[in-house]
Design a protein around this motif. Structure first.
Motif, PDB file in Angstrom:
ATOM      1  N   GLY A 250     -14.751   5.759 -13.876  1.00  0.00           N
ATOM      2  CA  GLY A 250     -13.744   5.344 -14.403  1.00  0.00           C
ATOM      3  C   GLY A 250     -12.034   5.854 -13.668  1.00  0.00           C
ATOM      4  N   TRP A 251     -11.072   6.049 -14.420  1.00  0.00           N
ATOM      5  CA  TRP A 251      -9.934   6.215 -13.698  1.00  0.00           C
ATOM      6  C   TRP A 251     -10.063   7.614 -12.951  1.00  0.00           C
ATOM      7  N   PRO A 252     -10.663   8.729 -13.369  1.00  0.00           N
ATOM      8  CA  PRO A 252     -10.643   9.711 -12.535  1.00  0.00           C
ATOM      9  C   PRO A 252     -11.211   9.420 -10.803  1.00  0.00           C
ATOM     10  N   ILE A 253     -11.886   8.505 -10.814  1.00  0.00           N
ATOM     11  CA  ILE A 253     -12.389   7.972  -9.397  1.00  0.00           C
ATOM     12  C   ILE A 253     -11.240   7.343  -8.571  1.00  0.00           C
ATOM     13  N   LEU A 254     -10.509   6.510  -9.467  1.00  0.00           N
ATOM     14  CA  LEU A 254      -9.383   5.854  -8.858  1.00  0.00           C
ATOM     15  C   LEU A 254      -8.305   6.863  -8.513  1.00  0.00           C
ATOM     16  N   LEU A 255      -8.013   7.896  -9.423  1.00  0.00           N
ATOM     17  CA  LEU A 255      -6.856   8.827  -9.043  1.00  0.00           C
ATOM     18  C   LEU A 255      -7.290   9.460  -7.647  1.00  0.00           C
ATOM     19  N   SER A 256      -8.668  10.071  -7.896  1.00  0.00           N
ATOM     20  CA  SER A 256      -9.009  10.740  -6.505  1.00  0.00           C
ATOM     21  C   SER A 256      -8.860  10.025  -5.457  1.00  0.00           C
ATOM     22  N   THR A 257      -9.212   8.700  -5.465  1.00  0.00           N
ATOM     23  CA  THR A 257      -9.034   7.797  -4.478  1.00  0.00           C
ATOM     24  C   THR A 257      -7.714   7.947  -3.784  1.00  0.00           C
ATOM     25  N   ALA A 258      -6.641   7.800  -4.702  1.00  0.00           N
ATOM     26  CA  ALA A 258      -5.356   7.616  -4.327  1.00  0.00           C
ATOM     27  C   ALA A 258      -4.705   9.053  -3.688  1.00  0.00           C
ATOM     28  N   LEU A 259      -5.345  10.114  -4.598  1.00  0.00           N
ATOM     29  CA  LEU A 259      -4.698  11.518  -3.760  1.00  0.00           C
ATOM     30  C   LEU A 259      -5.222  11.730  -2.454  1.00  0.00           C
ATOM     31  N   LEU A 260      -6.627  11.489  -2.605  1.00  0.00           N
ATOM     32  CA  LEU A 260      -7.228  11.873  -1.063  1.00  0.00           C
ATOM     33  C   LEU A 260      -6.668  10.656  -0.103  1.00  0.00           C
ATOM     34  N   ASN A 261      -6.698   9.502  -0.258  1.00  0.00           N
ATOM     35  CA  ASN A 261      -6.180   8.549   0.723  1.00  0.00           C
ATOM     36  C   ASN A 261      -4.762   8.677   1.239  1.00  0.00           C
ATOM     37  N   ALA A 262      -3.946   9.164  -0.048  1.00  0.00           N
ATOM     38  CA  ALA A 262      -2.418   9.612   0.287  1.00  0.00           C
ATOM     39  C   ALA A 262      -2.129   9.873   1.685  1.00  0.00           C
ATOM     40  N   ARG A 263      -3.149  10.930   2.318  1.00  0.00           N
ATOM     41  CA  ARG A 263      -3.012  11.238   3.907  1.00  0.00           C
ATOM     42  C   ARG A 263      -2.585   9.803   4.743  1.00  0.00           C
ATOM     43  N   GLN A 264      -3.283   8.919   4.384  1.00  0.00           N
ATOM     44  CA  GLN A 264      -3.403   7.698   5.166  1.00  0.00           C
ATOM     45  C   GLN A 264      -1.701   7.276   5.268  1.00  0.00           C
ATOM     46  N   LEU A 265      -1.045   7.638   4.025  1.00  0.00           N
ATOM     47  CA  LEU A 265       0.446   7.154   4.336  1.00  0.00           C
ATOM     48  C   LEU A 265       0.942   8.000   5.613  1.00  0.00           C
TER      49      LEU A 265
END
Lengths: 107, 230
Positions: free
Chosen positions: B72-87
């Motif tokens: 659920g949402w914890p997966i999406l949140l961790s995706t956003a945080l982890l991949n934020a480095r791609q910004l």
């Protein structure tokens, strides 16, 4: 196949794309303020240290605190710093923890 | 015509140069496929992760959460945080592609991950001319290697039962320690990592893994934004 998993994968793909494209486009057209640039520059260090250090320090095994992650983690980080490649940190960490468990006889 | 052969040469050059970078991901891909199966996913689901998300760290984290029964949402949140480095990757490459049409950038962004960025940044720092062909060549090979190794790991993954004996429960953390190691570039980075870890431990004790990552990452961003140190 589990529908919920498929939705999660699709949403992950969308979120991931949103971290890749908009900033590439924006920074190819406009200037980015310096403070934002500096803040974002610390994201990788922030994410990776907060994903690793707490689970290592709070690691429990069979109902009690265990130093196995701390031992393997120290070696893994050291190897990562030495080789500068993620895969060697992975291999070192997994090998050390497997050996540690053999040695302690917890298998 | 000479332009055609020029971009083809750059495409091939990108394909060649990504190989040592992407080859290191073979083991990561196999381990990912394996862990995905251990978490109860099928071969198709494991491969869909690599085909559609194509971002190793967030895939590892997602499978880690799924193995704990969290879908659920914890997966999406961790995706956003982890991949934020791609910004950051976009931020550093964007200025080199000022005249490039947006639709071409949108394609290039599709495969902008750790490996392809590392190669692109090295190529540009060495004085290479910003070239979409070079990046496309690198991306194709990286994508094929990542997906093929995921498939191999997932295919043979079900035969693997004693994951704890082989230390695979530690594979996630060891991978992220590798990411941490390659990102500790200056003494300021080390300082940020230490403060982040301390705050994250408090978050972890009070609210668990997701809370730890949120408060830790915010700490790092604030330290970076307000400090003059590099």
């Amino acid at each position: 196949m589990n529908d919920k998993i498929i939705w999660i994968i699709l949403l992950m793909a969308l979120i991931t794309y949103l971290t890749r494209f908009p900033m590439l486009l924006i920074s190819s057209r406009w200037e980015i303020p310096d403070w934002l640039r500096r803040g974002l520059a610390m994201v990788p260090v922030g994410v990776f240290s907060s994903m690793t250090i707490p689970p290592i320090l709070f690691h429990m095994r069979e109902g009690a605190w265990s130093p196995e992650y701390l031992v393997a983690g120290t070696v893994s980080l050291a190897v990562g710093l030495w080789r500068k490649q993620i895969v060697w940190a992975l291999v070192a960490g997994v090998v050390v923890i497997a050996l540690y468990r053999q040695a302690v006889g917890m298998l | 015509m000479s332009n055609m052969s020029g971009s083809f040469a750059l495409f091939v050059s990108g394909m060649r140069q990504i190989i040592p970078v992407a080859a290191a991901g073979i083991i990561d891909g196999i381990v990912f496929g394996l862990l995905a199966r251990q978490a109860g996913l099928g071969v198709t689901e494991a491969v869909l992760f690599s085909l559609l998300v194509n971002a190793g760290s967030s895939q590892f984290a997602a499978v880690g959460l799924i193995s704990q029964g969290i879908v659920g949402w914890p997966i999406l949140l961790s995706t956003a945080l982890l991949n934020a480095r791609q910004l950051l990757y976009g931020l550093s490459l964007g200025p080199r592609f000022q005249g490039t049409p947006a639709w071409k950038l949108s394609l290039m962004a599709g495969t902008l991950n750790d490996e392809t960025f590392a190669l692109k940044a090295t190529y540009l720092d060495a004085g290479g001319k910003p070239s979409l062909s070079f990046f496309a060549g690198a991306s194709v090979v990286d994508y094929v290697i990542w997906n093929a190794s995921t498939f191999a790991g997932a295919w043979f993954g079900a035969a693997f039962t004693q994951t704890e004996a082989y230390g695979l429960d530690f594979a996630f953390i060891a991978t992220f320690l590798g990411f941490l190691a390659v990102n500790l570039l200056t003494s300021f980075h080390v300082k940020v990592a230490a403060c982040t870890a301390a705050v994250a431990c408090i978050g972890y004790a009070l609210g668990g893994g997701t809370a730890a990552v949120i408060v830790g990452t915010l700490t790092a961003i604030v330290m970076g934004a307000v400090s003059d140190e590099r």
